[in-house]
Enzyme design. Structure first.
Site, mmCIF file in Angstrom:
data_model
loop_
_atom_site.group_PDB
_atom_site.id
_atom_site.type_symbol
_atom_site.label_atom_id
_atom_site.label_comp_id
_atom_site.label_asym_id
_atom_site.label_seq_id
_atom_site.Cartn_x
_atom_site.Cartn_y
_atom_site.Cartn_z
ATOM 1 N N SER A 1 -17.146 21.438 -39.359
ATOM 2 C CA SER A 1 -16.332 22.603 -38.990
ATOM 3 C C SER A 1 -16.925 23.872 -39.583
ATOM 4 O O SER A 1 -17.679 23.835 -40.559
ATOM 5 C CB SER A 1 -14.902 22.421 -39.526
ATOM 6 O OG SER A 1 -14.134 23.599 -39.377
ATOM 7 N N TYR B 1 -8.831 20.290 -46.494
ATOM 8 C CA TYR B 1 -9.515 20.034 -45.221
ATOM 9 C C TYR B 1 -10.934 20.591 -45.234
ATOM 10 O O TYR B 1 -11.884 19.903 -44.845
ATOM 11 C CB TYR B 1 -8.715 20.661 -44.085
ATOM 12 C CG TYR B 1 -9.385 20.613 -42.735
ATOM 13 C CD1 TYR B 1 -9.336 19.467 -41.955
ATOM 14 C CD2 TYR B 1 -10.064 21.719 -42.229
ATOM 15 C CE1 TYR B 1 -9.945 19.412 -40.709
ATOM 16 C CE2 TYR B 1 -10.675 21.680 -40.987
ATOM 17 C CZ TYR B 1 -10.620 20.529 -40.228
ATOM 18 O OH TYR B 1 -11.222 20.483 -39.002
#
Length: 298
Positions: free
Chosen positions: A190, A203
């Site tokens: 990401s 995360y």
């Protein structure tokens, strides 16, 4: 003429009709309940036979990026094993139907990625029912926004790492004995690996780990003819966002920070996975392919 991924378009104006609004969904979230449906490429992805005869396992294949990738793989000629949570069956059944219509052999394998036994059996079942395995996409993930680290529970931290990192390790390790030269592993990292949001500390940490894991493993497996790469999405519209992945107040402006000024759609990610899975990327190893609307990365 209907649009497909080869149609010349203005990327800044694409998907201008999709505007996210506040929508509270319980985790893990469903495409079936998503207001302003995400584009998974159902009507737009056109295959050209780039993955004919390949056998792929995709985690998180019921919705979002995983579903768009599954659709693209099937239309490129691959058979697909789908991993997803049992409570995501409604979405998974719809995607499985689309893959079947594309001519793919489809295997649905629901379970919880936090369970190492499920992860190992997932590989075994995929190999048995597909007749082999040569593409592994570690995409399933957990993302829950929390504004204060003091409010991140031990359980959430553990669940996030088990879902995003441990499962990748368990599944990849189980898959290696079945992967032959020419096989590919693609992990979903990401933009958060490079530019972490203050509300996604746990995360973002997993995504940085995935990025590093990808680059290290790629060096180990390259001499064996197995390529390992990653895709790093930016802000992409999926059920992950309204089901806790973003603060509710952030949803109406989700993605506006990108140079394109908008969020991305799962259909815009699928071609990146197809490229890395196909023989076209035979000299691409240890790469993190950023699909993020122009946000600078290292």
């Amino acid at each position: 003429m209907s649009r497909d991924q080869y149609t010349l378009t203005d990327p800044a104006k694409l998907y201008a009709d999709i505007e996210p609004e506040k929508q509270k969904m319980s985790e893990p979230g469903l495409d079936a309940e998503l207001n302003d449906k995400a584009d998974l490429g159902e009507e737009t992805y056109r295959g050209t036979g780039r993955l004919t005869g390949r056998k792929a396992l995709i985690t998180g294949a019921d919705s979002g990026i995983g579903a768009a990738t599954a659709i693209a793989f099937a239309r490129e000629g691959a058979d697909v094993a789908m991993s997803y949570l049992p409570e995501e069956k409604e979405d998974a059944d719809r995607i499985a139907g689309i893959l079947t219509e594309a001519g793919a052999n489809v295997v649905q394998l629901p379970g919880d990625l936090r369970d190492p036994a499920y992860c190992r059996d997932l590989v075994a079942q995929s190999v048995e029912k597909l007749g082999g395995l040569d593409i592994l996409v570690n995409n399933g993930g957990k993302q829950v926004a929390v504004e204060d680290l003091a409010d991140v529970t031990d359980e959430q931290f553990d669940d996030t790492f088990k879902t995003n990192v441990y499962a990748m390790f368990w599944i990849t390790k189980a898959a290696l004995p079945h992967l032959k030269p020419g096989a590919t592993i693609i992990n979903t990292t990401s933009i958060q690996a490079y530019s972490p949001s203050e509300t996604l500390v746990d995360y973002a940490s997993t995504k940085a780990t995935i990025n590093n894991f990808t680059k290290g493993l790629s060096q180990q497996l390259a001499p064996k003819g197995i390529r390992v790469n990653a895709v790093a999405p930016g802000p992409i519209w999926t059920p992950l966002q309204p089901s806790g992945g973003q603060p509710q107040d952030a949803l109406p402006t989700f993605g506006e920070q990108t140079p394109l000024g908008r969020m991305g759609q799962p259909a815009e990610l699928a071609p990146a996975y197809v490229f890395l899975a196909s023989a076209e990327s035979s000299y691409v190893i240890g790469e993190t392919l950023n699909v993020n609307g122009g946000m600078p990365t290292p």
